[in-house]
Design a protein around this motif. Structure first.
Motif, PDB file in Angstrom:
ATOM      1  N   PHE A 110       0.874  -1.166   0.000  1.00 31.26           N
ATOM      2  CA  PHE A 110       0.000   0.000   0.000  1.00 31.26           C
ATOM      3  C   PHE A 110       0.912   1.216   0.000  1.00 31.26           C
ATOM      4  N   ARG A 134      -7.350   1.388   4.298  1.00 29.30           N
ATOM      5  CA  ARG A 134      -6.554   0.189   4.629  1.00 29.30           C
ATOM      6  C   ARG A 134      -7.429  -0.895   5.233  1.00 29.30           C
ATOM      7  N   GLU A 189       3.282  -1.172   4.029  1.00 31.29           N
ATOM      8  CA  GLU A 189       2.885   0.188   3.676  1.00 31.29           C
ATOM      9  C   GLU A 189       4.121   1.040   3.459  1.00 31.29           C
TER      10      GLU A 189
END
Length: 144
Positions: A92, A116, A125
């Motif tokens: 992400f 998320r 992330e």
């Protein structure tokens, strides 16, 4: 507010089913290499800005991010370990370049956690304000 599609509310925006469905297609069917998400400032809807085909690379994702606008992105990173084992990790990326507006940075920062939670299965992330903070070397280091 009557809409023809379903949405989920997070802190500062609505996540459309298009976003969740595209993520599931990437995760399970490998239909996309990456997805770039954008918050519409007026409607507060999180939408799919770009879908990367399975043949596209991390460089294609990086090139698709604007220099002066925030975005979220997910990237399906396939790699081979030192033990010759094929693996896949989903990253992400919270992209907030220095040139973007302060209000936009605040909206993306406050909405990140909600998105998320909607996208189950993210492994790592990365937060970046310039391309060097999300370089391919950063992705490789995190994956190994």
């Amino acid at each position: 507010m009557a809409m023809a599609f379903k949405m989920t509310r997070t802190a500062a925006m609505w996540v459309t089913d298009e976003c969740k469905n595209s993520f599931m297609e990437m995760k399970w069917k490998k239909s996309h290499r990456y997805i770039v998400f954008k918050i519409d400032q007026v409607s507060k809807l999180l939408t799919v800005d770009k879908l990367g085909s399975p043949a596209e690379s991390y460089d294609d994702l990086a090139a698709s991010l604007p220099n002066d606008d925030c975005r979220y992105a997910v990237f399906d990173f396939d790699f081979v370990t030192v033990d010759k084992c094929r693996k896949s990790k989903i990253f992400f990326i919270a992209w907030a370049p220095t040139e973007s507006r302060v209000r936009e940075k605040m909206m993306y920062a406050s909405s990140k956690g909600g998105l998320r939670r909607e996208l189950e299965g993210i492994h790592y992330e990365v937060q970046a304000t310039d391309p060097t903070e999300m370089g391919f070397d950063v992705i490789m280091d995190r994956a190994n």
